[in-house]
Enzyme design. Structure first.
Site, PDB file in Angstrom:
ATOM      1  N   LYS A 236       0.829  -1.213   0.000  1.00  0.00           N
ATOM      2  CA  LYS A 236       0.000   0.000   0.000  1.00  0.00           C
ATOM      3  C   LYS A 236       0.862   1.261   0.000  1.00  0.00           C
ATOM      4  CE  LYS A 236      -2.579  -2.040   3.219  1.00  0.00           C
ATOM      5  NZ  LYS A 236      -2.537  -3.450   2.810  1.00  0.00           N
ATOM      6  N   ASP A 254       6.807   0.379  10.394  1.00  0.00           N
ATOM      7  CA  ASP A 254       6.407  -0.966  10.811  1.00  0.00           C
ATOM      8  C   ASP A 254       7.318  -1.409  11.953  1.00  0.00           C
ATOM      9  OD1 ASP A 254       4.389  -3.134   9.522  1.00  0.00           O
ATOM     10  OD2 ASP A 254       6.041  -4.157  10.536  1.00  0.00           O
ATOM     11  N   CYS A 354      -8.497  -6.358   7.433  1.00  0.00           N
ATOM     12  CA  CYS A 354      -9.024  -7.412   6.558  1.00  0.00           C
ATOM     13  C   CYS A 354      -9.752  -8.430   7.449  1.00  0.00           C
ATOM     14  CB  CYS A 354      -7.935  -8.060   5.709  1.00  0.00           C
ATOM     15  SG  CYS A 354      -6.454  -8.543   6.607  1.00  0.00           S
TER      16      CYS A 354
END
Length: 423
Positions: A236, A254, A354
């Site tokens: 993304k 991250d 998700c």
């Protein structure tokens, strides 16, 4: 294909290695192939397809199998879901197995409990029943039992979608434009795309269409300061950079060095120059705090149960639990709160998962809004319409395989109220 004794034995061995599910199934399978390097490409394809097929249908297969062993699950899957002829299997199996498999072939799932037909654990069915009818749960479950298509994202910095489609057509690769994402392509088969010249030159990336839509929902502009808060391997992030035309500053945060290292070769291929990948210790890292109130757009693709990706990761049904969901919810709330602190007044934040579960989605967002009155909800359908994407799932973006042919995705768009404008 004509099944041989060695192929059957290798598939049973692979299933035996995977079944404890202490680690993700794809990682275990990769290790199995490394340890059994003599297996040919056709053998590997058969084993991978069979292992993931069994994991998709494991609840049903276990309800039929008298002995729940890797071999029994494998034989039942081949007969029931791969349509393998008993005559073809007979030289490879015992008389007792032939008899049992004939019964399996004739069995009907209609009378079985909802959890088995939907291929969901009982705890998940119970959670879904709080927001869905049983028939909808069954349809969702059936759609998640199908293998996912191969979706690609065209890197618009380096190529146009029509050009890529034309190249695929010339090469005889069946491909079509995705219905929603303006830069998406869906392939009918599973060619070795990671060896294709378009992939090696950075013109295409593998990315589910639902994931692509999150970038268009955030809609970063040239010259803005943007953060991808949970960047992972950076799919993304690369899309956001392309939407920014490589102008401005894009941070990819991250906590995993390994995931960020997987981003490096993709970034190198991408043609982008505005991406800055940084490992952070946690959501309160000083690298995060120094950007407080400076950022125009923030994407939070939060760590979640991943239950919307069961087409690709069927093993998650056994690797998640009610307890792990509770732990994830606490993490999601903390990450959303920290990420929201980065926004300028008037800035936009997209919170996404998700997951299929409202407790990881709507509930997290509504609890955040209740505790942070300086933020308000935007309408996702209206935001996508501004990007010329016609997709109305209401206030939130809610995607599912049975309705949209994507992974299951949820997203909410928030903005920090600009009090100066209000006054």
């Amino acid at each position: 294909m004509h099944l041989t004794h060695p192929q059957l034995d290798a598939a049973v061995a692979a299933m035996r290695a995977v079944l404890p599910l202490e680690y993700p199934a794809d990682a275990i399978l990769r290790r199995f192939f490394q340890d059994n390097h003599m297996l040919g490409a056709q053998d590997r394809a058969f084993i991978a397809e069979t292992v993931f097929g069994i994991l998709r249908h494991r609840f049903f297969l276990e309800s039929l199998a008298k002995q729940v062993t890797p071999r029994a699950l494998l034989l039942a899957f081949l007969v029931k879901f791969q349509g393998m002829n008993l005559r073809e299997l007979t030289p490879l199996i015992s008389e007792k197995e032939v008899k049992w498999l004939a019964e399996i072939k004739a069995s009907k799932p209609d009378a079985l409990p909802l959890a088995i037909r939907a291929e969901f654990p009982a705890w998940l069915v119970e959670k879904l029943q709080s927001c869905m009818l049983d028939q909808d749960i069954l349809e969702l479950g059936l759609s998640l039992q199908q293998p996912a298509p191969l979706d690609l994202r065209v890197n618009t910095i380096l190529a146009k979608r029509d050009e890529v489609l034309e190249i695929f057509q010339q090469e005889g690769i069946a491909a079509q434009a995705t219905p929603y994402s303006p830069c998406g392509i869906r392939l009918s088969g599973k060619p070795a795309i990671n060896r294709h010249a378009l992939f090696l030159s950075g013109k295409i990336e593998v990315q589910d269409e639902g994931s692509q839509l999150l970038g268009y929902l955030l809609a970063p502009k040239r010259g803005e300061m943007v953060v991808d808060f949970c960047a992972g391997a950076g799919g993304k992030s690369l899309l956001l950079g392309a939407l920014m035309h490589s102008k401005g500053r894009l941070y990819a945060f991250d906590v995993s060095e390994k995931r960020l290292s997987n981003l490096k070769p993709r970034f190198k291929r991408s043609g982008l120059s505005n991406l800055h990948a940084q490992r952070i210790a946690n959501e309160n890292d000083t690298k995060v705090r120094r950007l407080t109130g400076k950022i125009d757009r923030v994407l939070v693709d939060a760590p979640c149960s991943g239950l919307g990706t069961l087409r690709r990761n069927p093993d998650l049904k056994w690797r998640q639990s009610p307890q792990s969901i509770e732990e994830l919810k606490a993490k999601q709330a903390a990450i959303l709160s920290a990420a929201a602190g980065l926004l300028k007044p008037g800035g936009r934040l997209v919170y996404a998962t998700c997951s299929l579960l409202p407790e990881e989605n709507q509930t997290i967002v509504r609890d955040f809004l209740a505790a942070h009155p300086q933020f308000t909800l935007l309408n996702c359908s209206e935001l996508l319409a501004q990007q010329k994407i016609t997709l109305n799932t209401g206030e939130f973006l809610q995607l599912s395989p049975q309705l949209h042919q994507t992974d299951g995705f949820f997203a909410a768009a928030l903005t920090r109220i600009d009090t100066a404008k209000v006054e």
